[in-house]
Write a protein that holds these residues in place. Structure first.
Motif, PDB file in Angstrom:
ATOM      1  N   SER A 246       0.857  -1.186   0.000  1.00 33.13           N
ATOM      2  CA  SER A 246       0.000   0.000   0.000  1.00 33.13           C
ATOM      3  C   SER A 246       0.892   1.235   0.000  1.00 33.13           C
ATOM      4  N   PHE A 247       0.245   2.402  -0.068  1.00 31.24           N
ATOM      5  CA  PHE A 247       0.976   3.676  -0.052  1.00 31.24           C
ATOM      6  C   PHE A 247       0.313   4.638   0.929  1.00 31.24           C
ATOM      7  N   VAL A 248       1.131   5.551   1.433  1.00 33.41           N
ATOM      8  CA  VAL A 248       0.660   6.704   2.199  1.00 33.41           C
ATOM      9  C   VAL A 248       1.252   7.925   1.509  1.00 33.41           C
ATOM     10  N   VAL A 249       0.453   8.968   1.298  1.00 30.19           N
ATOM     11  CA  VAL A 249       0.927  10.209   0.698  1.00 30.19           C
ATOM     12  C   VAL A 249       0.819  11.313   1.731  1.00 30.19           C
ATOM     13  N   THR A 250       1.901  12.071   1.890  1.00 20.71           N
ATOM     14  CA  THR A 250       1.919  13.147   2.878  1.00 20.71           C
ATOM     15  C   THR A 250       2.491  14.424   2.269  1.00 20.71           C
ATOM     16  N   CYS A 251       2.173  15.545   2.891  1.00 22.95           N
ATOM     17  CA  CYS A 251       2.800  16.830   2.582  1.00 22.95           C
ATOM     18  C   CYS A 251       3.119  17.506   3.908  1.00 22.95           C
ATOM     19  N   PHE A 252       4.406  17.838   4.086  1.00 17.48           N
ATOM     20  CA  PHE A 252       4.888  18.398   5.346  1.00 17.48           C
ATOM     21  C   PHE A 252       5.748  19.623   5.074  1.00 17.48           C
ATOM     22  N   ASP A 253       5.569  20.654   5.885  1.00 11.92           N
ATOM     23  CA  ASP A 253       6.363  21.886   5.818  1.00 11.92           C
ATOM     24  C   ASP A 253       7.237  21.973   7.066  1.00 11.92           C
ATOM     25  N   PRO A 254       8.543  21.660   6.959  1.00 11.47           N
ATOM     26  CA  PRO A 254       9.419  21.748   8.124  1.00 11.47           C
ATOM     27  C   PRO A 254       9.811  23.183   8.457  1.00 11.47           C
ATOM     28  N   ASP A 255       9.480  24.131   7.567  1.00 19.93           N
ATOM     29  CA  ASP A 255       9.899  25.525   7.744  1.00 19.93           C
ATOM     30  C   ASP A 255       8.863  26.395   8.431  1.00 19.93           C
ATOM     31  N   ALA A 256       7.730  25.801   8.823  1.00 24.92           N
ATOM     32  CA  ALA A 256       6.731  26.564   9.566  1.00 24.92           C
ATOM     33  C   ALA A 256       7.387  27.102  10.844  1.00 24.92           C
ATOM     34  N   PRO A 257       7.005  28.288  11.289  1.00 27.16           N
ATOM     35  CA  PRO A 257       7.672  28.900  12.441  1.00 27.16           C
ATOM     36  C   PRO A 257       7.211  28.330  13.786  1.00 27.16           C
ATOM     37  N   ILE A 258       7.169  26.996  13.847  1.00 24.48           N
ATOM     38  CA  ILE A 258       6.842  26.274  15.073  1.00 24.48           C
ATOM     39  C   ILE A 258       7.740  25.042  15.152  1.00 24.48           C
ATOM     40  N   PRO A 259       8.045  24.540  16.331  1.00 26.48           N
ATOM     41  CA  PRO A 259       8.990  23.420  16.451  1.00 26.48           C
ATOM     42  C   PRO A 259       8.560  22.146  15.747  1.00 26.48           C
ATOM     43  N   SER A 260       7.256  21.913  15.607  1.00 27.78           N
ATOM     44  CA  SER A 260       6.782  20.651  15.043  1.00 27.78           C
ATOM     45  C   SER A 260       6.574  20.684  13.535  1.00 27.78           C
ATOM     46  N   GLY A 261       6.875  21.794  12.868  1.00 27.56           N
ATOM     47  CA  GLY A 261       6.569  21.887  11.454  1.00 27.56           C
ATOM     48  C   GLY A 261       5.057  21.899  11.262  1.00 27.56           C
ATOM     49  N   PHE A 262       4.606  21.696  10.017  1.00 24.95           N
ATOM     50  CA  PHE A 262       3.171  21.775   9.738  1.00 24.95           C
ATOM     51  C   PHE A 262       2.794  20.703   8.731  1.00 24.95           C
ATOM     52  N   TRP A 263       1.815  19.860   9.099  1.00 20.70           N
ATOM     53  CA  TRP A 263       1.299  18.806   8.218  1.00 20.70           C
ATOM     54  C   TRP A 263       0.170  19.366   7.382  1.00 20.70           C
ATOM     55  N   HIS A 264       0.340  19.322   6.059  1.00 21.32           N
ATOM     56  CA  HIS A 264      -0.666  19.818   5.121  1.00 21.32           C
ATOM     57  C   HIS A 264      -1.561  18.714   4.570  1.00 21.32           C
TER      58      HIS A 264
END
Length: 178
Positions: free
Chosen positions: A63-81
């Protein structure tokens, strides 16, 4: 107010090693600025997920999982889109806009909540004037037909499960600056 800070490391270099395969898109490219189509409507965009196609994944993939993540968000945890879970192994492409809702995904695939709290793709919207943000669109080749998560899981829980079930990853990383 200045948001100057160092560039975050590639988040996937911090994870256990995994193989790689190819992901391409007719909509986005490595290092290129996202078109407004893939940007959040609060930043003048259309809030649509880009088209993604993948190939060359391991034969053991189930199977597959598709993700989009922004590590540059101005918070320690980044941002999951975007987190789309349990795409059937027979699926090797998602069309533009497939991140709209669960009905837009094939088979029994589903979304978990992104960091905006909705179960869909949410486009980029970095703070105005901030540095260019990187958006890691990743297709994860998974060794089980379905991760043991539900639609109520968080991206962190999906990521934890992926740490034990990822055979390989395909990554494409466009950017966006508002």
């Amino acid at each position: 107010m200045s948001l100057e800070r160092p560039v975050a490391p590639d988040p996937y270099e911090l994870l256990p090693a995994a193989g790689s395969f190819s992901v391409t898109s007719t909509d986005v490219a490595d290092g290129d600025q996202l078109a407004l189509t893939y940007v959040h409507d609060s930043a003048g965009g259309e809030n649509r997920s880009p088209q993604l196609s993948w190939s060359g994944f391991p034969a053991e993939t189930k199977s597959f999982v598709v993700t989009c993540f922004d590590p540059d968000a101005p918070i320690p945890s980044g941002f999951w889109h975007w987190v789309a879970v349990n795409l059937p192994v027979s699926v090797t492409e998602l069309p533009t806009g497939a991140g709209a809702d669960d009905a837009s995904l094939p088979g029994g695939a589903f979304h978990v909540r992104n960091d905006m709290g909705s179960k869909n793709y949410v486009g980029s919207a970095p703070p105005q004037g901030d540095m260019p943000h990187r958006y890691y669109f990743v297709v994860h080749a998974v060794d089980v037909e379905a991760l043991d998560v539900t639609g109520d899981a968080t991206p962190a829980v999906v990521g934890f499960n992926l740490a034990f079930h990822t055979l390989a990853r395909a990554v494409i990383t466009p950017t966006y600056r508002h």
